[in-house]
Design an enzyme around this catalytic site. Structure first.
Site, PDB file in Angstrom:
ATOM      1  N   CYS A 135       0.539  -5.574 -17.651  1.00 56.12           N
ATOM      2  CA  CYS A 135       1.350  -6.097 -18.748  1.00 56.12           C
ATOM      3  C   CYS A 135       2.692  -6.630 -18.261  1.00 56.12           C
ATOM      4  CB  CYS A 135       1.575  -4.975 -19.765  1.00 56.12           C
ATOM      5  SG  CYS A 135       2.762  -5.375 -21.056  1.00 56.12           S
ATOM      6  N   TYR A 184       0.671 -16.564 -24.072  1.00 56.33           N
ATOM      7  CA  TYR A 184      -0.198 -15.893 -25.043  1.00 56.33           C
ATOM      8  C   TYR A 184      -0.487 -16.804 -26.234  1.00 56.33           C
ATOM      9  CZ  TYR A 184       0.488 -11.559 -22.463  1.00 56.33           C
ATOM     10  OH  TYR A 184       0.500 -10.604 -21.475  1.00 56.33           O
TER      11      TYR A 184
END
Length: 328
Positions: free
Chosen positions: A63, A195
């Protein structure tokens, strides 16, 4: 990746139908601050004093938001004072897992949780929202201090200086306005833009996101052709917030999220800049490309339904960067 609704887990993906195919990121739900004396911070409750051994950081190596907290933990000398646990790279129907059957995954020796969501329910039994990383945990009070990475790095930047003696300031007061301006553009169009491109479910949403993304990469390439760092004469928070996205660009975002107009290595200044930050003392040890590549390609079944892990390019992040003589 599901979510908690009143403390109960539901295996639901992001709803893009209601947003015209656009990916919209959820906001963090825990916004307390560690301060030198435990006084309240800009948000949340007080009572979280900077103490050695009191706090624990839960992260994923994959992440980018968690990665920025690992970077600050390393460069601010906090590793002896704040422990860390690493989730498994596969994020499936139960969310982030503490399974430890993958190299680098540690399990949860602090709370014995099976999943990250268990930490959220322990902190607030009726919690609703995504169970994301990073999680900054207070062992003394048995609760979450914060799950907002941008605020965790600011705590790490200064709250523990009295313990570590490390007074290097990556958010200097005189540069804050410019840092905020740079951060805002990079977050919207690049950190989160990858994203918004990858999770878009309409052509229009993808085109809008990927267009803005490469406009910002062009802007960064030009900016870094004339200066060594993004703001001021030395490395600041703005640089460290950008680095995790750049490190993941060619191994993941270029292919997996269809951000493929150019590769990172096609931008000479951005690529050299990335290598310089990667080679900064302590940073290299926070990077785990095995977790990064595995997580994205295996976890996002809607994008990669057969879960094929690509071989990926071989990139030399240790190659000389040649930016030492560039004016900051």
């Amino acid at each position: 990746m599901g979510q908690l609704v009143n403390g109960v887990w539901q295996d639901t993906w992001y709803d893009t139908k209601s947003t015209g195919g656009k990916f919209v990121r959820s906001t963090a739900g825990f916004r307390n601050w560690i301060t030198p004396d435990g006084a309240p911070g800009p948000s949340g409750d007080g009572g979280f004093a900077a103490e050695s051994g009191r706090y624990h950081l839960y992260v994923s190596y994959a992440c980018p938001w968690a990665h920025r907290t690992l970077i600050f933990r390393a460069i601010k000398g906090l590793e002896p004072h704040i422990g860390v646990s690493v989730v498994h790279p596969d994020m499936l129907s139960d969310g982030w897992s503490f399974a430890d059957d993958w190299p680098g995954a540690t399990g949860d020796p602090i709370n014995g949780a099976a999943f990250v969501r268990d930490l959220y329910v322990k902190a607030r039994p009726d919690v609703s929202g995504r169970a994301t990383v990073p999680v900054l945990w207070d062992k003394a009070r048995g609760t979450i201090v914060s799950n907002e990475s941008s605020e965790i790095i600011r705590m790490f930047n200064s709250a523990f200086n009295g313990l570590t003696g490390n007074t290097q300031d990556f958010w200097p007061e005189e540069l804050r306005a410019e840092i905020e301006e740079v951060n805002a553009r990079i977050y919207d169009t690049l950190n989160n833009g990858v994203y918004k491109s990858g999770f878009a479910t309409t052509q229009a949403a993808y085109d809008e996101a990927v267009g803005a993304l490469f406009e910002t990469m062009d802007w960064l390439e030009d900016r870094l052709s004339r200066r060594r760092f993004l703001v001021g004469n030395s490395i600041t928070e703005a640089d460290w917030r950008l680095l995790p996205t750049l490190l993941r660009f060619d191994p993941v975002y270029h292919l997996h999220f269809k951000c493929n107009r150019n590769r990172l290595i096609d931008f000479p200044n951005l690529w050299a800049y990335t290598r310089e930050l990667y080679q900064y003392p302590g940073v290299r040890g926070t990077v785990n490309f095995d977790h990064i590549v595995r997580h994205y390609h295996y976890s996002h079944e809607s994008i990669n339904p057969h879960r094929i892990i690509p071989i990926n390019p071989v990139l030399d992040f240790d190659a000389p960067h040649g930016r030492d003589q560039l004016a900051a």
